[in-house]
Design an enzyme around this catalytic site. Structure first.
Site, PDB file in Angstrom:
ATOM      1  CD  GLN A  44      -3.459  -4.307   6.580  1.00  0.00           C
ATOM      2  OE1 GLN A  44      -3.317  -3.352   6.118  1.00  0.00           O
ATOM      3  NE2 GLN A  44      -4.115  -5.378   6.209  1.00  0.00           N
ATOM      4  CE  LYS A  92      -3.851  -2.255   2.199  1.00  0.00           C
ATOM      5  NZ  LYS A  92      -4.572  -2.725   3.302  1.00  0.00           N
ATOM      6  CG  ASP A 130      -9.620   0.193   4.689  1.00  0.00           C
ATOM      7  OD1 ASP A 130      -9.024  -0.103   3.339  1.00  0.00           O
ATOM      8  OD2 ASP A 130      -8.729  -0.319   5.670  1.00  0.00           O
TER       9      ASP A 130
END
Ligand code: NDP
Length: 285
Positions: A97, A53, A120
């Site tokens: 995460q 990422k 997200d």
């Protein structure tokens, strides 16, 4: 005739180039889009995802930073850091995460991230916006699938779409996005009786389960578009999806491979959401 293989790597590259242009435009206005990634613990898979990422952000010229915490960090500490990042003007996107260690409440963590920085797309506000037919930040994987379909000019409106899997991060938002685009959508789960009865109706079949060979060639409609979200590591180390690729590609018109299909798009849409978050800040200013 065999299916067209949807090249997620090439499409991701093209889409990232478009988002780079948008990020460059923001830079001329003095705004450098920034992403903060929080990781708790040292799960090797999570660390690999994060590296990829960060790499994607750097390629597009975004600012990115990692906030690493040891596994035994208290929930309070993590929430405190999120609150600080929520008000940090250099950070436009915050990502935590998953999975988190069991003593940390993932839902509470997601809800603490400002919905305006929730790149997200897991915050209840953003999921609710999806249900209401608008979106602030679409979750990255289904957003990536939608982008693949659009890039390949595959029509959605009026099509029969079947989504296999109902997780909050892939299956459910995917079904809502296809519904919003005018598809007739069925969602299959582990409780579905006679899965093939549904998959054989699918003009667009999206599979997000995590079981190799769940979908055999005989379960695919002739001429369908097959999007395989699943990622499974076989005992011999090989990476495969949920669809029997060799069988399914003989019946499908379009199919994504694993690896090299949906995966690169998921990361690309994280970049897209971060740039969009910064664009909204620029608009407000
Ligand atoms: P989850 O485990 O959260 O959800 C799996 C879903 O599959 C559940 O809804 C479950 O149903 C359903 N399911 C299980 N068995 C069957 C079955 N036999 N028939 C039909 N449905 C079934 O997984 P995720 O959604 O998080 O991920 C799914 C896959 O996608 C994984 O392989 C994951 O690694 C991959 N993935 C890939 C990404 C990418 O970028 N390419 C990103 C995210 C995930 P029920 O709810 O009834 O239990």
């Amino acid at each position: 005739m065999g299916a067209v293989i949807i090249d997620g790597v090439a499409i991701a590259k093209a889409v990232r180039a478009e988002w780079k242009e948008r990020a460059d435009r923001l830079k001329t206005q003095g705004i450098l889009p920034g992403l903060a990634v929080i990781i708790v613990g040292d799960n090797p898979a999570s660390k690999l995802y994060i590296r990829n990422k960060i790499k994607a952000c750097r390629e597009v010229g975004l600012h990115s930073e990692i906030h690493e915490f040891p596994r035994d960090t208290s929930q309070e500490m993590v929430l405190k850091r999120i609150s600080e990042l929520n008000v940090n003007p250099d950070i436009h996107g915050i990502l935590v995460q998953l999975p988190l260690p069991p003593h940390i409440d993932s839902a509470k963590v997601q809800e603490t991230i400002s919905s305006e920085k929730d790149v997200d797309g897991f915050h209840l506000y953003n999921l609710g916006a999806l249900v209401a037919g608008g979106t602030v930040f679409p979750p990255c994987t289904p957003y990536g699938v939608q982008c693949l379909l659009e890039h390949m000019d595959i029509p959605i409106e009026g099509q029969n779409a079947v989504v296999v899997g109902r997780s909050n991060i892939v299956g459910k938002p995917m079904a809502l996005m296809l519904l919003q685009k005018g598809a007739t959508v069925s969602v299959c789960t582990s409780k579905t009786r006679n899965l093939a009865q549904y998959t054989l109706l699918a003009d667009i079949l999206v599979v997000a389960v995590g079981k190799p060979r769940l979908i055999t060639g005989a379960m695919v409609k002739e001429g369908a578009t097959v999007i395989d979200v699943g990622i499974n590591r076989l005992p011999d180390g090989k990476l495969v999806g949920d669809v029997d690729f060799e069988e399914a590609k003989r019946r499908a018109a379009y199919i994504t491979p694993v690896p090299g299909g949906v995966g690169p798009m998921t990361i690309t849409m994280l970049v897209a959401n971060t740039v969009q978050a910064a664009e909204r800040v620029a608009e407000k200013a």
